[in-house]
Design an enzyme around this catalytic site. Structure first.
Site, short mmCIF file in Angstrom:
data_model
loop_
_atom_site.label_atom_id
_atom_site.label_comp_id
_atom_site.label_asym_id
_atom_site.label_seq_id
_atom_site.Cartn_x
_atom_site.Cartn_y
_atom_site.Cartn_z
N SER A 149 0.82 -1.20 0.00
CA SER A 149 0.00 0.00 0.00
C SER A 149 0.86 1.26 0.00
O SER A 149 1.63 1.49 -0.91
CB SER A 149 -0.96 -0.04 1.19
OG SER A 149 -1.89 1.02 1.14
N ASP A 298 -3.21 6.51 -3.24
CA ASP A 298 -1.96 5.92 -2.77
C ASP A 298 -1.55 4.83 -3.77
O ASP A 298 -2.25 4.58 -4.75
CB ASP A 298 -2.11 5.40 -1.34
CG ASP A 298 -3.06 4.23 -1.22
OD1 ASP A 298 -3.92 4.06 -2.11
OD2 ASP A 298 -2.97 3.47 -0.23
N ASP A 302 -6.32 2.22 -3.03
CA ASP A 302 -7.48 2.03 -2.16
C ASP A 302 -7.78 3.27 -1.33
O ASP A 302 -8.84 3.36 -0.71
CB ASP A 302 -7.35 0.78 -1.29
CG ASP A 302 -6.19 0.83 -0.30
OD1 ASP A 302 -5.35 1.75 -0.39
OD2 ASP A 302 -6.11 -0.08 0.56
#
Length: 531
Positions: A149, A298, A302
């Site tokens: 992430s 990002d 998400d």
């Protein structure tokens, strides 16, 4: 672990490691500093509700193919133990552009096939929301996405979903972790890469995901604004462009230097839109283009961040709560019925509850982490879910996937900017209107870096001996939320401050909120109690 045991273990890892660069790193550790070697082998990465995340490197406390194979084998066992149709339903597997993401995903598919489980492996980079969406689309038993992430560039991660398409919650995390414990990482069975149980997933899933995007719009008659966009070197760019086209909105103006996937993140030291400076190129692009709105995903797309122009020509990055307030006010205004539901987390703003009450709908405050927002949706089928958000830039405005989705959120937020303009106001004026209606909710946050062990110990100490006053204000009440490892202090004058260890980073996080007052001094005072 004795020196002989350590040496034996390291030699076994060295013999099993399939990647030359990781073998070279491990050999260098073996030949060099024994302290560093012990640190790498003193335990293993613990599988939790966020899966696995760590720097890519050698040893059981880093992300590498042996650790991933062990995790995949444990997940395979859990699926076979808990889902009678798990092997037939299969696992859908995706990956981002970070170092070794593709081989981690391919190994996961080979482990699943070796255990008799169908593996559906994406043949291209996939945003996390698309992977999560595809789980219920395929009626799969589980999904895996290899991503870290918004973590630092050196990291990678391994995120697991089960059949409902939501992030795992207890007891599933503990159940999977227990199966992982049973697996020897140096001896995991692998099927051949071309095994009949391994199939590829391509554009057809993107097409189906994008086919649902137009349904997020509430005012399709509103002309789209000029939007600047950054993918933050992640994998969301192409899908966002297609999503805007599918929704009938003008294509965003991309930050070219950050548009293409690049796991080295050359223009940002920390690819998190919340970090200072991370959105500088985006704001400069927006200013140069005369844009009405600047938005960012990002790296796994998400999360959604945004910045808006100010009357003096400057730009201001919106806080995660501000974006959530705007989503809630807009979606509740463009809908009806008392049996509607909005959800947020304990560390997000209390204003969502006031907005919901003004619209006569249900609101819920749940534990920190988007998995709990999804849980509230699943546990309340009698209610019409409208939206959920957490202040860390996570937003869910659809029924599928049951996880934060920065792509569908980007589309709706762009429409909202266009709707505001059509109604004769700016986004800032919209926020000012919310303040006039409900009081100006002022937010502050901070973090103090420390090891996860120290962070947990500091919060435990505060729980055992809570302060009588913080920043010169009496503490009126102390509330504990052990499931979230969070402490909340309500102070005289309506100030609320909270503290918890981060679930994914080595830090303690602190949050403050007040109405028509700056809570920052009280957040700083709470941070001072950690010394």
């Amino acid at each position: 672990m004795t020196n002989d045991d350590l040496s034996t273990t390291v030699q076994r890892w060295l013999a099993a490691e399939p990647d030359a660069d990781i073998r070279d790193e491990l050999q260098a550790l073996l030949d060099g500093d024994p302290t560093e070697l012990e640190d790498r082998f003193h335990g293993r990465l613990q599988f939790g509700t966020a899966g696995l995340r760590a720097a890519v490197g050698a040893g059981p406390l880093r992300m590498n193919r042996l650790v991933v194979r062990q995790a995949a084998a444990g997940l395979a066992r859990y699926i076979l133990d808990t889902d009678p149709r798990g092997a037939e339903r299969g696992v859908v597997i995706g990956f981002d552009a970070r170092r070794k993401s593709d081989v981690f995903a391919a190994d996961t598919a080979r482990v699943m096939a070796a255990n008799g489980i169908k593996a559906m492996l994406f043949d291209q980079y996939v945003p996390t929301p698309v992977l999560a969406w595809s789980i219920t689309d395929f009626d799969a038993a589980a999904g895996v996405v290899v991503t870290a992430s918004h973590n630092p560039p050196a990291d990678n991660g391994y995120k697991v979903y089960l059949a409902d398409g939501a992030q795992i919650v207890p007891p599933h995390d503990a159940g999977i972790a227990a199966r992982i414990d049973e697996v020897d990482p140096t001896d995991v069975a692998l099927a051949a890469p071309d095994h009949e149980l391994i199939s590829t997933v391509g554009d057809e899933v993107f097409d189906r995901y994008l086919g649902a995007i137009p349904s997020v719009r509430r005012r399709s008659d509103v002309p789209g604004p000029t939007v600047a966009y950054t993918a933050m070197h992640g994998v969301g760019g192409a899908t966002v462009m297609r999503a805007f086209e599918a929704a009938g909105l003008p294509a965003p103006i991309p930050v070219e230097a950050q548009y293409r996937p690049d796991g080295t993140f050359p223009t940002v030291s920390f690819p998190n839109p919340e970090e200072p400076g991370a959105m500088d190129l985006l704001i400069e692009t927006a200013r140069t283009a005369g844009a009405d709105l600047a938005i960012a995903n990002d790296p796994d797309a998400d999360r959604l961040a945004a910045a808006i122009p100010q009357p003096d020509g400057s730009w201001r990055r919106l806080g995660g709560d501000e974006i959530g307030w705007l989503f809630a006010d807009y979606l509740l205004e463009h809908g009806d019925g008392a049996d509607r539901l909005v959800v947020t987390t304990l560390v997000s703003s209390a204003l969502l509850g006031k907005i919901a009450a003004a619209h006569g709908v249900h609101s819920v405050e749940t534990f920190t982490g988007f998995k709990w927002i999804a849980r509230e949706v699943l546990d309340r089928p009698e209610l019409d879910f409208v939206m959920g958000y957490e202040q860390a830039l996570g937003y869910l405005i659809t029924q599928q996937p049951l996880d934060k989705d920065g792509i569908s959120a980007a589309v709706l937020f762009a429409e909202m900017a266009g709707a505001a303009a059509a109604d004769g106001r700016t986004m800032q004026q919209w926020l000012d209107d919310l303040a006039a209606r409900f009081g100006r909710h002022v937010l502050a946050d901070a973090s103090v870096r420390m090891s996860p062990e120290e962070a947990a110990a500091k919060v435990t100490a505060l729980r055992a001996d809570p302060p009588a006053a913080i920043g010169g204000r009496d503490v009126l009440s102390t509330e504990e939320y052990p499931e979230a490892n969070l402490l909340r202090f309500e102070l005289d004058g309506g100030v609320r401050v909270q503290i918890r260890p981060s679930g994914t980073e080595p830090k303690v996080k602190l949050y403050g909120e007040a109405v028509d007052e700056d809570p920052a001094p009280f957040v700083d005072a709470l941070a001072g109690l950690l010394a």
